[in-house]
Design a protein around this motif. Sequence first.
Motif, PDB file in Angstrom:
ATOM      1  N   ASP A   1      38.042  34.848  40.767  1.00 34.57           N
ATOM      2  CA  ASP A   1      39.054  33.983  40.155  1.00 34.57           C
ATOM      3  C   ASP A   1      38.537  33.378  38.855  1.00 34.57           C
ATOM      4  O   ASP A   1      39.279  33.267  37.874  1.00 34.57           O
ATOM      5  N   ALA A   2      37.278  32.991  38.831  1.00 40.91           N
ATOM      6  CA  ALA A   2      36.691  32.408  37.617  1.00 40.91           C
ATOM      7  C   ALA A   2      36.682  33.420  36.469  1.00 40.91           C
ATOM      8  O   ALA A   2      36.865  33.044  35.305  1.00 40.91           O
TER       9      ALA A   2
ATOM     10  N   ILE B   1      38.852  36.030  36.241  1.00 43.68           N
ATOM     11  CA  ILE B   1      40.242  36.413  35.965  1.00 43.68           C
ATOM     12  C   ILE B   1      40.998  35.310  35.227  1.00 43.68           C
ATOM     13  O   ILE B   1      41.715  35.579  34.257  1.00 43.68           O
ATOM     14  N   THR B   2      40.848  34.073  35.664  1.00 42.82           N
ATOM     15  CA  THR B   2      41.669  32.957  35.177  1.00 42.82           C
ATOM     16  C   THR B   2      41.712  32.812  33.656  1.00 42.82           C
ATOM     17  O   THR B   2      42.793  32.616  33.100  1.00 42.82           O
ATOM     18  N   PRO B   3      40.591  32.933  32.934  1.00 41.29           N
ATOM     19  CA  PRO B   3      40.668  32.771  31.472  1.00 41.29           C
ATOM     20  C   PRO B   3      41.510  33.845  30.779  1.00 41.29           C
ATOM     21  O   PRO B   3      41.888  33.686  29.623  1.00 41.29           O
ATOM     22  N   ARG B   4      41.804  34.921  31.456  1.00 36.70           N
ATOM     23  CA  ARG B   4      42.565  36.018  30.870  1.00 36.70           C
ATOM     24  C   ARG B   4      44.052  35.944  31.207  1.00 36.70           C
ATOM     25  O   ARG B   4      44.830  36.793  30.804  1.00 36.70           O
ATOM     26  N   LEU B   5      44.439  34.924  31.964  1.00 39.73           N
ATOM     27  CA  LEU B   5      45.835  34.749  32.368  1.00 39.73           C
ATOM     28  C   LEU B   5      46.574  33.891  31.357  1.00 39.73           C
ATOM     29  O   LEU B   5      45.973  33.026  30.722  1.00 39.73           O
ATOM     30  N   ASP B   6      47.863  34.097  31.270  1.00 37.30           N
ATOM     31  CA  ASP B   6      48.690  33.279  30.379  1.00 37.30           C
ATOM     32  C   ASP B   6      49.414  32.173  31.143  1.00 37.30           C
ATOM     33  O   ASP B   6      50.297  31.517  30.611  1.00 37.30           O
ATOM     34  N   ARG B   7      49.033  31.992  32.398  1.00 38.79           N
ATOM     35  CA  ARG B   7      49.626  30.958  33.252  1.00 38.79           C
ATOM     36  C   ARG B   7      48.614  30.599  34.331  1.00 38.79           C
ATOM     37  O   ARG B   7      47.637  31.332  34.529  1.00 38.79           O
ATOM     38  N   PRO B   8      48.826  29.515  35.034  1.00 38.14           N
ATOM     39  CA  PRO B   8      47.890  29.151  36.112  1.00 38.14           C
ATOM     40  C   PRO B   8      47.886  30.202  37.228  1.00 38.14           C
ATOM     41  O   PRO B   8      48.903  30.850  37.487  1.00 38.14           O
TER      42      PRO B   8
ATOM     43  N   ILE C   1      50.490  39.453  45.326  1.00 38.20           N
ATOM     44  CA  ILE C   1      50.186  40.879  45.149  1.00 38.20           C
ATOM     45  C   ILE C   1      49.351  41.071  43.886  1.00 38.20           C
ATOM     46  O   ILE C   1      48.301  41.724  43.913  1.00 38.20           O
ATOM     47  N   GLU C   2      49.809  40.518  42.775  1.00 37.47           N
ATOM     48  CA  GLU C   2      49.051  40.649  41.524  1.00 37.47           C
ATOM     49  C   GLU C   2      47.682  40.002  41.644  1.00 37.47           C
ATOM     50  O   GLU C   2      46.690  40.541  41.150  1.00 37.47           O
ATOM     51  N   HIS C   3      47.610  38.872  42.322  1.00 34.69           N
ATOM     52  CA  HIS C   3      46.329  38.186  42.532  1.00 34.69           C
ATOM     53  C   HIS C   3      45.367  39.121  43.277  1.00 34.69           C
ATOM     54  O   HIS C   3      44.218  39.325  42.851  1.00 34.69           O
TER      55      HIS C   3
END
Length: 178
Positions: free
Chosen positions: A87-88, A90-97, A104-106
């Motif tokens: 998660d750490a 992945i999170t910076p590459r997301l455009d939302r929380p 499913i995407e997670h």
Amino acid sequence: MSAPSASPAKKNTPALSSTGARKTASKPPRSRAREFALQALYQYLVGGNSIESVDAFTRDLSGFGKADSVHYDALLHGCVREAAALDAAITPRLDRPMAEISPIEHAVLWIGSYEFLYCLDVPYRVVINECIELAKAFGGTDGHKYVNGVLHQLAAVQRPHEVAADAAKGHSAAPASN
């Protein structure tokens, strides 16, 4: 008007479901392992069940015997064990929380990130393609496009040498439009 007869060339193409995804019968064992891992991770994320009960349930599903159980074990248990680190990354590459990302995407992003880091025998492009197929088969309408973009960004960070070597050969490192 009669139906056209099947040509010999069609015998080698994978059977597709009504959604365009490959039918289970034509999938390689590792692809099946990813599907079962995705289903188990979804149950884990949504149901809050213990990983042991999710694992036992998944192993009893029809077709599990044709999956690569070693790869399934690595994905399921590795993603759960490394969830915070994945998660750490992945999170910076997301455009939302992360809370707004579908389960499913997670789970697909967990699988992709885990394979980038720990399954070095699988080329990064294969990881991305397999994850796109998972998102197409199980996710929302355009979820696969989102997964594609995030995984391309992750590949550049988690497999920089492989991505650079690909770029040197003239392959684009930019996300493909699917």
